[in-house]
Design an enzyme around this catalytic site. Structure first.
Site, PDB file in Angstrom:
ATOM      1  CG  HIS A  42     -13.732  46.742 -42.469  1.00 57.40           C
ATOM      2  ND1 HIS A  42     -13.679  47.731 -41.510  1.00 57.40           N
ATOM      3  CD2 HIS A  42     -13.526  45.561 -41.823  1.00 57.40           C
ATOM      4  CE1 HIS A  42     -13.436  47.182 -40.335  1.00 57.40           C
ATOM      5  NE2 HIS A  42     -13.355  45.863 -40.502  1.00 57.40           N
ATOM      6  CG  ASP A  57     -13.553  46.583 -36.281  1.00 56.31           C
ATOM      7  OD1 ASP A  57     -13.588  45.463 -35.739  1.00 56.31           O
ATOM      8  OD2 ASP A  57     -12.938  46.791 -37.347  1.00 56.31           O
TER       9      ASP A  57
END
Length: 446
Positions: A268, A319
């Protein structure tokens, strides 16, 4: 040594779409030769019509999150309310049910052209935290699931020890925790690399691993030259809590404890200061962007352009599996940046394909994958150029067509280690992945 020949109607050779390419693959699953200017298929060759690219690498996965699709899109909320729903699913999984779910999820990935997955794995023990008879039963279930689905896996076994900056795990986090980093290291050391499998490490986050134990995880990975991943600055609340506890940003805290480096990937990297970006870049720490999850959870748009300019290689992951489509992840990274800056063209199609393939494989410890060249692993994916999404552009624009128009539904063929995994859009060893997903997810509701 016997060779298998694949004839590629159009192939991505790193700089351009080349028509008429023959790949010779040896019995050990590697590319032995790449021959261009082959206008027609050689006798006996497997014919792959469309645009063939190196296999895609999904550098960040939580397989069990696939069971949340649809459910967590109802209503409103934040990352933190989403997390409570996720905990409920995590509590119901067993090694057998996790195998069934992950096998179906990894088959879905194969159908999307993914040939390697980085599984960020922290669901270690039985509910309540009691180890299984085999302390790595859940990790082995994931490895077995990837093998049956036909894709490579890097099991990023994750240290998850705290509910937040030294606080004890909450009840629903007990099955994630080994108690200490030393105990985590002892357990994960029993997991071994094998054919199609790499074992790496992960720090769940700076809130979940006490600062004085970060170096234990980093040292374990360094001694084995294994990949090390970490959720980093995904949420502003995490940054604020880290400042309150330690007086520094999460990035600075990781740097101070020896976590950053060229085999480390921050996942991220969304809410970073200029100093954070410089630290990540100067240490050649990677960045894994997960745009479809970051937008689904309203996390924000990370500074991917600045990170790459600073020296951080970019990779991509699905994810939480709001969707599983690495082409969409690549497209979204560029389009998100366009929305943020009002400027088009931050990455070429070539750069986005590299993030989705070669750099993703490198982040997972598969440096010999991600290219159609002699000596590389024979992992490749063919995308249709004649679907309603991809028809029309001239073949030399196949890279742009693949990145900016194609979806996972346009994947026609997938080969991993010279073995066909997807043929004509169908998985060859998991007969009905959709039915398998339905059954595996329904079992978690009962």
């Amino acid at each position: 040594m016997p060779l298998t020949t694949y004839w590629l109607e159009h192939a991505w050779l790193g700089t351009h779409a080349e028509p008429g390419v023959a790949l010779d693959v040896s019995a050990d699953g590697r590319i032995a030769a790449v021959r261009t200017g082959v206008d027609t298929p050689p006798p006996g060759a497997a014919v792959l019509r469309g645009f063939t690219i190196p296999g895609l690498a999904n550098a960040h996965s939580h397989a069990f999150h696939r069971a949340l699709r649809g459910t967590v899109q109802v209503g409103s909320g934040t990352f933190w309310t989403w997390r409570e729903v996720m905990y409920g699913v995590a509590q119901r999984l067993t090694p057998d049910s996790y195998f069934a779910l992950a096998r179906a999820v990894y088959a879905e990935m194969a159908l999307a052209g993914i040939t390697a997955v980085g599984e960020f794995h922290y669901l270690h023990h039985a509910p309540g935290g009691t180890p299984y008879d085999d302390p790595n039963a859940m990790g082995e279930a994931l490895i077995a699931a990837a093998r049956e689905a036909g894709i490579r896996i890097t099991l990023l076994d994750t240290a998850y020890l705290s509910s937040g900056f030294g606080a004890a795990p909450e009840q629903h986090q007990l099955r994630f925790s080994d108690g200490t980093a030393e105990t985590w290291a002892e357990r994960v050391s029993a997991l071994k690399d094998r054919d199609g499998v790499r074992v790496g490490a992960a720090i769940h986050s700076v809130r979940a691993v006490p600062a004085d134990q970060l170096s234990t995880v980093a040292r374990w990975a360094e001694e084995r030259r294994a990949p090390l991943h970490v959720h980093l600055s995904e949420q502003t609340a995490e940054n604020e809590a880290c400042h309150a506890a330690h007086g520094v940003t999460p990035t600075r805290l990781l740097a101070d404890h020896g976590v950053l480096g060229p085999r480390t990937t921050g996942v991220h990297n969304t809410h970073m200061t200029d100093a954070d970006i410089a630290l990540v870049g100067s240490t050649s720490t990677g960045t894994c962007m997960c745009p479809t999850t970051e937008r689904d959870l309203a996390d924000g748009i990370g500074p991917a352009v600045a990170l790459q300019k600073a020296g951080s290689p970019l990779s991509l992951g699905s994810d939480s599996h709001a969707v599983i489509d690495l082409l969409e992840e690549a497209r979204a990274m560029e389009l998100n940046e366009r929305l943020r800056t009002h400027i088009r063209g931050h990455w070429t199609a070539a750069a986005l394909l590299r993030a989705a393939s070669a750099d993703g494989h490198a982040a997972l410890g598969w440096e010999d994958a991600g290219a159609l060249e002699p000596g590389a692993l024979a992992d490749f994916t063919t995308i249709a150029l004649d679907s309603v999404r991809t028809a029309g552009p001239v073949p030399r624009l196949a890279p742009e067509t693949a990145v900016f128009a194609a979806t996972a539904a346009d994947v026609r063929h997938v080969v991993v280690g010279g073995r066909t995994v997807v043929e004509d859009g169908a998985h060859v060893s998991v007969p009905d992945p959709a039915a398998a997903l339905t059954a595996a997810i329904a079992a978690l509701r009962s």
